[in-house]
Design an enzyme around this catalytic site. Structure first.
Site, PDB file in Angstrom:
ATOM      1  CG  HIS A   1    -122.632  19.728  72.069  1.00  0.00           C
ATOM      2  ND1 HIS A   1    -123.480  20.799  72.068  1.00  0.00           N
ATOM      3  CD2 HIS A   1    -121.620  20.050  71.205  1.00  0.00           C
ATOM      4  CE1 HIS A   1    -123.021  21.739  71.252  1.00  0.00           C
ATOM      5  NE2 HIS A   1    -121.897  21.291  70.712  1.00  0.00           N
TER       6      HIS A   1
ATOM      7  CD  GLU B   1    -125.657  18.515  76.842  1.00  0.00           C
ATOM      8  OE1 GLU B   1    -124.639  18.341  76.151  1.00  0.00           O
ATOM      9  OE2 GLU B   1    -126.063  19.621  77.194  1.00  0.00           O
TER      10      GLU B   1
ATOM     11  CG  LEU C   1     -94.104  35.217  70.170  1.00  0.00           C
ATOM     12  CD1 LEU C   1     -94.963  36.134  69.316  1.00  0.00           C
ATOM     13  CD2 LEU C   1     -93.927  35.798  71.569  1.00  0.00           C
TER      14      LEU C   1
ATOM     15  N   GLY D   1     -94.870  44.727  72.691  1.00  0.00           N
ATOM     16  CA  GLY D   1     -94.078  45.494  73.648  1.00  0.00           C
ATOM     17  C   GLY D   1     -94.790  46.736  74.152  1.00  0.00           C
TER      18      GLY D   1
ATOM     19  CG  LEU E   1     -99.855  45.714  70.604  1.00  0.00           C
ATOM     20  CD1 LEU E   1    -100.534  46.469  69.465  1.00  0.00           C
ATOM     21  CD2 LEU E   1     -99.534  44.285  70.159  1.00  0.00           C
TER      22      LEU E   1
END
Ligand SMILES: NC(=O)C1=CN([C@@H]2O[C@H](COP(=O)(O)OP(=O)(O)OC[C@H]3O[C@@H](n4cnc5c(N)ncnc54)[C@H](OP(=O)(O)O)[C@@H]3O)[C@@H](O)[C@H]2O)C=CC1
Ligand SMILES: Nc1c(N[C@@H]2O[C@H](COP(=O)(O)O)[C@@H](O)[C@H]2O)[nH]c(=O)[nH]c1=O
Length: 461
Positions: free
Chosen positions: A65, A67, A270, A370, A373
């Protein structure tokens, strides 16, 4: 020199110096991967006189992280010295699952306060920070052991005197770090440049509050609302600049979702495909800037931008591709190529789709249709934004952009509030949010000149 003197921090937390350090921490945070299970976080460590001791940012799930990265940069922290006891490993191994960018080291100028004092060590046996040190961090230090250890403990181990935070952690699991630090006697200041920090992790923040990914429904239609011709052909309705914009928007999502109907009819790839110049640039979580287009009242520009397949290439980091529905797709379907990962979800339940994607750490879903959905997500109340590309063309027949919503009378009309209109070549991009109100945590799209930013009002009001 101040760094070697005992005592509290000299620089007041509201000083321009600390605000500048927070801006630097935000810049560092922005170098992290935009679309990751984890938020982007930056941290700057200052000595009691406000000089930089170390800097760091989070490079993706499983890496240290911010820190801890800053503590290590300051010659301190878990991996900088032996840790004689305690089960916590802050810099844990990278998991094999999610793919993350290993962003470049910050290249900007860093003024370090000088070499770390070699003498004093902490209760954990690691070198301690000079007395009176401040951590300036864009997100509240975590208080849990996930893929890595709690940052609040790492800061306590380094004997931090003060922690200045921009945004509180919105996740129930990781929050509580500020309280832990306060309880241990550390001065904690919150809310410094909070809106900037929240904007940096827009989808992460909103999805933490919602408890599911944010859903943007993308539509591309003719003026008469057709998404394909009567014979099923649909490529292409919108022009090059609009389709390029779709790829920029896809890049802000963790998943691109379609139904089996679209996958079978269009055999789509996609993927995110962008011009080479854009591939090197880090993706942003906020709305991507459109091509410098004129205001809506101006004369439309010509199709200047390239269509996505002319001069474009897949980006290195691809969103997950998701096909929803029970029918089998042929193994040769383009969506199964090796450009990106693809999953098939054999369900008709939008909530189930979002549960699966949430479990994979996805914060933002780009729903490409489409019509069937799209209607299912709308009926379930699971669409937070609409991005509608409207082409100046007519088809007169063919599927319309949304399937049956079960609305039998005008009383049931589903109204949306127009947030933004942008010209993209000859097409328009409309960005809309539910008229009932924004999903919590989703900041409004900046208003475009000429479009009044007033919410939709009932007729006659
Ligand atoms: N212009 C544009 O932007 C776009 C145009 N299109 C066009 O749309 C057409 C395809 O439309 P459509 O068939 O509606 O496509 P969809 O992608 O919406 O797929 C529909 C199929 O998804 C499955 N499904 C998943 N969830 C549900 C649910 N809750 N309820 C019912 N069915 C569900 C069903 O298949 P199963 O039986 O397998 O379960 C259903 O037949 C094509 O002509 C395509 O070109 C599509 C996308 C965008
Ligand atoms: N026809 C149409 C769109 N169609 C959408 O784009 C998908 C194809 O994606 P790809 O194979 O990755 O290029 C297709 O399946 C459908 O979801 N989009 C638009 O912006 N404008 C268009 O005119």
């Amino acid at each position: 020199m101040g760094a070697e003197l005992d005592g509290p921090p000299v620089v007041p937390h509201e000083s321009p110096q600390l605000v500048a350090a927070m801006r630097r921490a935000l810049d560092l945070a922005a170098r992290g991967p935009a679309v990751d299970p984890n938020p982007r976080v930056g941290c700057v460590l200052l000595d009691r006189d406000g000089r930089t001791l170390g800097e760091g940012f989070h490079q993706g799930a499983g890496t240290p992280h911010a820190e801890v990265a800053a503590l290590l940069d300051a010659g301190c922290g878990p991996a900088a010295g032996p840790r004689p006891s305690g089960p916590v490993t802050h810099a844990g191994p990278r998991p094999s699952g999610p793919v993350t960018h290993a962003g470049p080291r910050p290249s900007g100028p860093v003024t370090h306060a000088g070499p770390r004092p070699s003498g004093p060590v902490t209760r954990a046996g690691t070198p301690r920070l000079p007395a009176g040190a401040t951590a300036v961090v864009t997100l509240e230090p975590c208080n849990h052991t996930g893929r890595t250890g709690p940052c609040a403990e790492a800061l306590l181990d380094a004997e931090i005197a003060r922690v200045v935070i921009a945004q509180s952690d919105p996740t129930p699991l990781a929050s509580g770090g500020a309280e832990r630090l306060r309880t241990a006697g550390v001065e904690v200041v919150t809310g410094v440049l909070e809106s900037e920090a929240t904007a940096l992790n827009r989808w992460f923040t909103a999805s933490a509050r919602l408890g599911r990914p944010v859903v943007t429904l993308k539509l591309a239609s003719t003026l008469d609302g057709r998404v394909a011709a009567a014979d099923g052909t649909s490529q292409w309705i919108t022009g090059g600049p609009a389709r390029l914009d779709v790829h920029r928007q896809r890049a802000t999502a963790g998943a691109i979702v379609v139904g089996t109907g679209t996958a079978l009819a269009d055999d789509p790839k996609l993927t995110v495909r962008l011009p080479a110049a854009e591939l090197a640039a880090p993706a942003v979580e906020s709305d991507p800037a459109p091509e410098a287009g004129p205001a809506p009242s101006a004369t439309p520009s010509t199709d200047a931008a390239p269509a996505p397949d002319a001069t474009t290439a897949p980006t290195p980091r691809q969103p997950l591709r998701v096909v929803v529905g029970t029918r089998e797709l042929p193994a040769s379907a383009r969506v199964f190529d090796d450009a990106a990962e693809t999953i098939s979800l054999r369900t008709h339940d939008p909530a189930e789709v979002l549960r699966v994607l949430s479990d994979r750490g996805i914060h933002h879903v780009w729903l490409e249709g489409g019509p069937t959905l799209a209607a299912a997500f709308l009926r379930a109340g699971l669409v937070d934004r609409l991005v509608h590309y409207l082409a100046p063309a007519l088809l007169g027949a063919g599927p319309s952009l949304i399937g049956d919503l079960g609305i039998g009378s005008i009383d049931g009309i589903d109204r949306w509030h127009l947030e933004d209109v942008t010209h993209l070549g000859d097409d328009l991009r409309l960005t809309l949010v539910p008229a009932a109100g924004l999903t919590p945590g989703i900041p409004a799209t900046p208003a475009t000149p000429g479009i009044p930013a007033t919410p939709a009002t009932p007729e006659g009001a």
